[in-house]
Design a protein around this motif. Structure first.
Motif, mmCIF file in Angstrom:
data_model
loop_
_atom_site.group_PDB
_atom_site.id
_atom_site.type_symbol
_atom_site.label_atom_id
_atom_site.label_comp_id
_atom_site.label_asym_id
_atom_site.label_seq_id
_atom_site.Cartn_x
_atom_site.Cartn_y
_atom_site.Cartn_z
ATOM 1 N N ASP A 1 0.820 -1.202 0.000
ATOM 2 C CA ASP A 1 0.000 0.000 0.000
ATOM 3 C C ASP A 1 0.857 1.257 0.000
ATOM 4 N N TYR A 2 1.965 1.210 0.726
ATOM 5 C CA TYR A 2 2.870 2.359 0.715
ATOM 6 C C TYR A 2 3.356 2.625 -0.700
ATOM 7 N N LEU B 1 2.001 1.560 -3.606
ATOM 8 C CA LEU B 1 0.927 1.875 -4.553
ATOM 9 C C LEU B 1 0.458 3.328 -4.415
ATOM 10 N N THR B 2 0.393 3.804 -3.177
ATOM 11 C CA THR B 2 -0.109 5.165 -2.985
ATOM 12 C C THR B 2 0.933 6.222 -3.364
#
Lengths: 222, 132
Positions: free
Chosen positions: A58-59, A61-62
């Motif tokens: 998530d880190y 991807l964002t």
């Protein structure tokens, strides 16, 4: 005010030394195929995680849209893409990475598909700081031919700045905060830096895309 | 003198970090709010506000980043605001012709989707079978 006189020179020296530091190069990549297929719209699919930290994908991807868009490309909305894939039964990033890039690109109308995998994310807790070693890999595949047109792999070592005084007092304070509030460390700056390095570094990153003035004019660097 | 110099250097260092720091687009709190939402889906409100702010700020000088209209449209869609979502999917398409294929699918889905205004969990697949 008189002290100001000296600063421009010192500052200039400093800037030069910094700029020099930026351009330490890895062996030059071959951009022939990339230039030939000339992708403009990039689909970033969910990140594969080979580390033990579940938050890492998530880190990454964002924090990937900004550097790729700032390089002059159209980046498909990562959250929307993630949701669509999920709702269509492709929730697992490994599965997406294994699927046919030509088909994926066609469904979204993308020129190329960007696959990111986190190979390593090791946090080492030292006495006064935490050191994190990250290894990540990018593979960009052409949406028309399916072949790899760019790839990059980087290892980064990062020591987050610990605000709040540091020293043993700071450490104890942090331990207490962590225990009380279950404070999760903020790794957004780290992943931002990692993605930025991976995407923009001369000789290993992405050449300028169509939305940049330098599009097609940076062949000495890429 | 030293303090002043140090201050200047810090400012320059901040400006330079990562070699080229000029931003082509307004990103606002994009990363932080999206990550916050992934960790805690109840923070949808924060993400919505953050995206709305990026759009408002970016529209003043044509610096809305690629993908942001569509991300915002999708959030509107899952919040039950279908009509509004359609207009933002269309804005994405107009601003970024590269997104046409996907945006047309999203508009079709938002138009034909489930009529009832329901919550995120009971929504039909947003992709509407796009990847089948």
């Amino acid at each position: 005010m008189t002290s100001r006189k000296k600063t421009p020179f010192t500052v200039a020296m400093f800037v030069f030394s910094l700029a020099a530091g930026c351009s330490t190069t890895s062996p030059p990549k071959d951009y022939t195929k990339f230039r030939e297929l000339d992708p403009k719209a990039i689909l970033v699919v969910p990140v594969v995680n080979r580390s033990v930290d579940v938050n890492v994908p998530d880190y990454f991807l964002t924090t990937i849209s900004r550097p790729v868009a700032e390089r002059g490309y159209y980046v498909f909305p990562v959250n929307l893409v993630k949701q669509i894939l999920q709702d269509d039964g492709l929730a697992d990033a490994d599965m997406v990475h294994a699927s046919n890039p030509i088909r994926l690109a066609e469904l979204f109308g993308a020129d190329a598909v960007l696959y990111i995998s986190i190979e390593r994310w090791d946090a080492q807790y030292l006495v006064l700081s935490t050191q994190i070693t990250v290894k990540f890999k990018y593979i960009l595949k052409c949406g028309k031919t399916g072949e790899t047109i760019w790839e990059s792999s980087e290892t980064m070592i990062y020591s987050p700045q610990q605000s709040g005084g540091g020293g043993l007092g700071g450490l104890v304070a942090m331990a207490i905060t962590a225990a009380v509030a279950k404070a999760v460390p903020n790794y957004i700056p780290l992943s931002q830096q990692a993605n930025k390095n991976g995407v923009t570094k001369p000789h290993s990153g992405l050449p300028a895309g169509p939305y940049l003035d330098t599009y097609g004019k940076d062949k000495d660097m890429f | 003198m030293r303090t002043r110099l140090l201050l200047l250097l810090t400012v320059i260092l901040l400006g330079l970090s990562g070699c080229a720091a000029t931003n082509k687009y307004h990103w606002g709190n994009y990363e932080k709010s999206l990550y916050g939402y992934y960790k805690n889906p109840s923070e949808l409100e924060t993400l919505t506000e953050s995206l709305a702010n990026i759009i408002a700020e970016g529209e003043t000088d044509g610096k809305v980043p690629p993908g942001i209209y569509a991300e915002y449209a999708y959030i509107l869609y899952i919040s039950g605001k279908k009509q509004e979502s359609i207009s933002y999917f269309e804005k994405e398409k107009k601003s970024w012709p590269e997104s046409s294929v996907l945006m047309e699918k999203m508009v079709t889905m938002a138009k034909g989707g489930d009529k009832k205004e329901s919550s995120q969990n009971t929504e039909p697949a947003p992709g509407g079978g796009i990847v089948q």
